[in-house]
Design a protein around this motif. Structure first.
Motif, PDB file in Angstrom:
ATOM      1  N   TRP A 103       0.839  -1.147   0.041  1.00 59.70           N
ATOM      2  CA  TRP A 103       0.026  -0.029  -0.030  1.00 59.70           C
ATOM      3  C   TRP A 103       0.890   1.081  -0.162  1.00 59.70           C
ATOM      4  O   TRP A 103       0.750   2.225  -0.815  1.00 59.70           O
ATOM      5  CB  TRP A 103      -0.882  -0.003   1.191  1.00 59.70           C
ATOM      6  CG  TRP A 103      -1.903   1.215   1.405  1.00 59.70           C
ATOM      7  CD1 TRP A 103      -2.900   1.399   0.512  1.00 59.70           C
ATOM      8  CD2 TRP A 103      -1.414   2.154   1.951  1.00 59.70           C
ATOM      9  NE1 TRP A 103      -3.658   2.708   0.967  1.00 59.70           N
ATOM     10  CE2 TRP A 103      -2.594   3.354   1.871  1.00 59.70           C
ATOM     11  CE3 TRP A 103      -0.386   2.782   2.533  1.00 59.70           C
ATOM     12  CZ2 TRP A 103      -2.591   4.677   2.361  1.00 59.70           C
ATOM     13  CZ3 TRP A 103      -0.374   3.991   3.335  1.00 59.70           C
ATOM     14  CH2 TRP A 103      -1.570   5.103   3.024  1.00 59.70           C
ATOM     15  N   GLN A 107       1.276   4.655  -2.656  1.00 57.13           N
ATOM     16  CA  GLN A 107       1.089   5.691  -2.249  1.00 57.13           C
ATOM     17  C   GLN A 107       2.367   6.471  -2.403  1.00 57.13           C
ATOM     18  O   GLN A 107       2.401   7.799  -2.697  1.00 57.13           O
ATOM     19  CB  GLN A 107       0.825   5.748  -0.655  1.00 57.13           C
ATOM     20  CG  GLN A 107      -0.442   5.029  -0.392  1.00 57.13           C
ATOM     21  CD  GLN A 107      -1.788   5.836  -1.058  1.00 57.13           C
ATOM     22  OE1 GLN A 107      -1.823   6.889  -0.908  1.00 57.13           O
ATOM     23  NE2 GLN A 107      -2.186   5.188  -2.057  1.00 57.13           N
ATOM     24  N   ARG A 108       3.638   5.935  -2.209  1.00 59.63           N
ATOM     25  CA  ARG A 108       4.427   6.802  -2.316  1.00 59.63           C
ATOM     26  C   ARG A 108       5.299   7.207  -3.350  1.00 59.63           C
ATOM     27  O   ARG A 108       5.997   8.313  -3.439  1.00 59.63           O
ATOM     28  CB  ARG A 108       5.894   6.272  -1.255  1.00 59.63           C
ATOM     29  CG  ARG A 108       6.681   5.286  -1.955  1.00 59.63           C
ATOM     30  CD  ARG A 108       7.521   4.573  -0.968  1.00 59.63           C
ATOM     31  NE  ARG A 108       8.414   3.749  -1.744  1.00 59.63           N
ATOM     32  CZ  ARG A 108       8.943   2.696  -1.216  1.00 59.63           C
ATOM     33  NH1 ARG A 108       9.130   2.753   0.205  1.00 59.63           N
ATOM     34  NH2 ARG A 108       9.570   1.753  -1.845  1.00 59.63           N
ATOM     35  N   ASN A 111       3.112  10.265  -3.410  1.00 60.26           N
ATOM     36  CA  ASN A 111       3.169  11.461  -2.158  1.00 60.26           C
ATOM     37  C   ASN A 111       4.577  11.353  -1.253  1.00 60.26           C
ATOM     38  O   ASN A 111       4.751  12.492  -0.559  1.00 60.26           O
ATOM     39  CB  ASN A 111       1.923  11.495  -1.338  1.00 60.26           C
ATOM     40  CG  ASN A 111       0.650  11.755  -2.236  1.00 60.26           C
ATOM     41  OD1 ASN A 111       0.863  12.629  -2.587  1.00 60.26           O
ATOM     42  ND2 ASN A 111      -0.485  11.160  -1.770  1.00 60.26           N
ATOM     43  N   TYR A 112       4.905  10.089  -1.180  1.00 64.16           N
ATOM     44  CA  TYR A 112       5.769   9.834   0.068  1.00 64.16           C
ATOM     45  C   TYR A 112       7.229  10.072  -0.164  1.00 64.16           C
ATOM     46  O   TYR A 112       8.043   9.405   0.587  1.00 64.16           O
ATOM     47  CB  TYR A 112       5.234   8.975   0.798  1.00 64.16           C
ATOM     48  CG  TYR A 112       3.903   9.093   1.420  1.00 64.16           C
ATOM     49  CD1 TYR A 112       3.758  10.408   2.359  1.00 64.16           C
ATOM     50  CD2 TYR A 112       2.758   8.471   0.950  1.00 64.16           C
ATOM     51  CE1 TYR A 112       2.513  10.332   2.835  1.00 64.16           C
ATOM     52  CE2 TYR A 112       1.418   8.801   1.418  1.00 64.16           C
ATOM     53  CZ  TYR A 112       1.328   9.816   2.299  1.00 64.16           C
ATOM     54  OH  TYR A 112       0.128  10.000   2.729  1.00 64.16           O
TER      55      TYR A 112
END
Lengths: 176, 176
Positions: A103, A107-108, A111-112
């Protein structure tokens, strides 16, 4: 800038934080509902304060859905350690590393990168996950006390499994 | 008392402490003679103070014979962290773990059961030794800053190699 420099810039900091001291298992029919004790709340608040005073800020705090973990995450948020707390089912006891890692991976990408994340959860899972990220497999050799903190630097340009580094392992004793 | 209880009582705490910030390699013809900088001395003193305030006391402080390590050991001693400092040649860079471990083994049968020892030395040796004690082999995955501290619980009733546990990894930032 060389590729190596670029890779160096895109490491992610991951903090694995164990919930504070909770009421005894015997006192609650539902393990998932056990809250922090007053002492647990107090120690966790002091740890959170120390982390905050050292300039730590989490772009996201993921927490196990168990009450003692959610309360720990709320204390981190109250100490201005992060604006966003999100429950994540796989951080409950016996969760699988790939459930949250996959997950996070999805996401990253968005954004991460270069960010700092906290996972609030349980032992022995947190220690096992840390060992898996750093050394490739879990051997239960990390002693993580309640409200203790593990800090890991994860690469984002390759799989973090067995390729991360450990920079922090600390019990509340050292942060009070 | 069961054998298991007895074994539990005879664990030893080992602290691996990296020397503080020293003057640049370029400024000294002899690497072994490089002293701590003012900043290095200051940070190391603060770390020593924090360790002392948490009740830590070393029954013995073994140090690398290099000046920056000896100065670090002296700062630990000045902070009342231990009465006895001893130079040990094998703690110099590229020392072998078994050189000091065998010596320790011979000593601790007599004096060091349930005791707390500090080794003051260099990277990457300290990190490699820690990994060897805890996971059985060195992979250079522990990030140990100057004046940083590693804490390991070693069994004394069996070989500590691959059978110790890590309870602390901390850089000065977290102790100041």
């Amino acid at each position: 800038m060389s590729l190596r420099d670029f890779a160096h810039q895109t490491k992610m900091q991951l903090y694995l934080i164990r919930h504070g001291i909770a009421v005894e298992r015997e006192s609650y029919a539902q393990d998932a509902e056990r809250p922090l004790t007053n002492k647990g709340r107090q120690k966790t608040t002091q740890v959170a304060k120390q982390l905050s005073e050292r300039g730590l800020y989490f772009n996201l705090i993921l927490t196990s859905p168990l009450v003692r973990a959610k309360q720990t995450a709320a204390i981190l948020q109250e100490a201005n350690l992060g604006a966003k707390v999100q429950e994540f089912a796989s951080l409950a006891p016996k969760g699988e590393i790939f459930d949250w890692l996959n997950w996070l991976e999805s996401q990253r990408q968005i954004n991460y990168r270069d960010k700092c994340l906290a996972l609030v959860g349980h032992q022995p899972d947190l220690g096992n996950w840390a060992e898996t990220l750093v050394w490739g497999k879990a051997q239960e050799k990390l002693m993580l006390k309640k409200a203790g903190v593990i800090g890991i630097e994860m690469p984002v340009t390759k799989t973090p499994i067995g390729q991360s580094e450990l920079f922090l392992l600390v019990s509340p004793k050292w942060l009070l």
